[in-house]
Design a protein around this motif. Structure first.
Motif: not given
Length: 274
Positions: A215-219
């Motif tokens: 999962v990206s930091k702000i996904h």
């Protein structure tokens, strides 16, 4: 406070908005803008038509305020909301031309109906991933709150029993059932219909924090619109956002229906209303 628009001679436009834009589209980028702008083809004549301008005029008429001696006051601030995909695919000059046409048509309409405005008519364009196609929202801009208070005061004088202000829509709780490699957990999320968007991502300050390397930091981001529909949009993640196994395009908002499995990277989430 009011400002009356000076009558102006209507410009003789060589072609109507839909036909001119369509020609530009066909020359430069196919039918992308034609589809996004909501045009339809008339079965008989085969001519392209746009309902955008007519919708704007209708909304202006609906929101006109009758101020007695001051005249009828029309909205002057036109919010032109453009879907993210439309903005990224369309040449800038086409969107700029649409902006100019919206402004010209609005001024003509206001003058034709002898409306007044509180400030010069203007168009503000913004890109919104939760807008489908293109929409125009006429408002009173910086005077919106002031006019709202005036209306509340008038209603209170007419009937003191009427409560002040419009009660806000109740919060909606939606539970996110998160399935990761290490197990399952349920996270309650509080939405305000049409209000704040909730962020999904790996770091802890997200509204839905998913501590997983995929999962990206702000996904992604979630929104509950005024109609109560839950929407999700990917905000540029590395490993993608999926609905029932199908990846959604970056910047494209998709509806989450009951029973859908939403994937943020390798993490699966099911959303359930309480």
């Amino acid at each position: 406070m009011t400002k009356e628009l000076k009558p102006i001679a209507k410009k003789k436009r060589e072609e109507a908005l839909p036909e001119r834009l369509l020609r530009r589209v066909l020359e430069g980028m196919g039918d992308v803008v034609d589809r996004k702008f909501g045009r339809t083809v008339e079965p008989k004549g085969g001519l392209t038509t746009s309902q955008l301008i007519e919708r704007m005029k209708r909304l202006i008429d609906e929101r006109v305020r009758d101020e007695g001696r001051k005249g009828r006051i029309a909205p002057h601030n036109l919010k032109l909301k453009v879907e993210w995909g439309t903005h990224s695919e369309a040449p800038p000059e086409i969107l700029k031309e649409l902006e100019h046409e919206v402004l010209a048509e609005a001024i003509d309409h206001i003058n034709d109906h002898r409306y007044r405005t509180l400030a010069p008519v203007k168009v503000e364009t913004e890109v919104d991933i939760f807008t489908t196609g293109v929409s125009v929202d006429p408002t009173f801009g910086e005077f919106e709150e002031e006019l709202k208070k005036e209306d509340e005061a008038k209603r209170a004088v007419i009937d003191p029993r009427i409560p002040k202000g419009v009660p806000p829509a109740p919060d909606v709780t939606i539970t996110a059932r998160v399935t990761r490699r290490d197990g399952t957990v349920e996270v309650p999320l509080i939405f305000k219909p049409g209000g704040k968007r909730l962020n999904v991502g790996r770091v802890s300050d997200n509204d839905l924090s998913l501590n997983d390397t995929s999962v990206s930091k702000i996904h992604a981001t979630l929104l509950l619109n005024f109609e109560g529909t839950l929407l999700v949009a990917d905000t540029g993640s590395t490993n993608g956002t999926y609905i029932n196994g199908r990846r959604i395009a970056y910047g494209e908002a998709r509806q989450i229906e009951a029973g859908d499995v939403v994937g943020f990277g390798d993490v699966e989430v099911r959303f359930k209303r309480d």
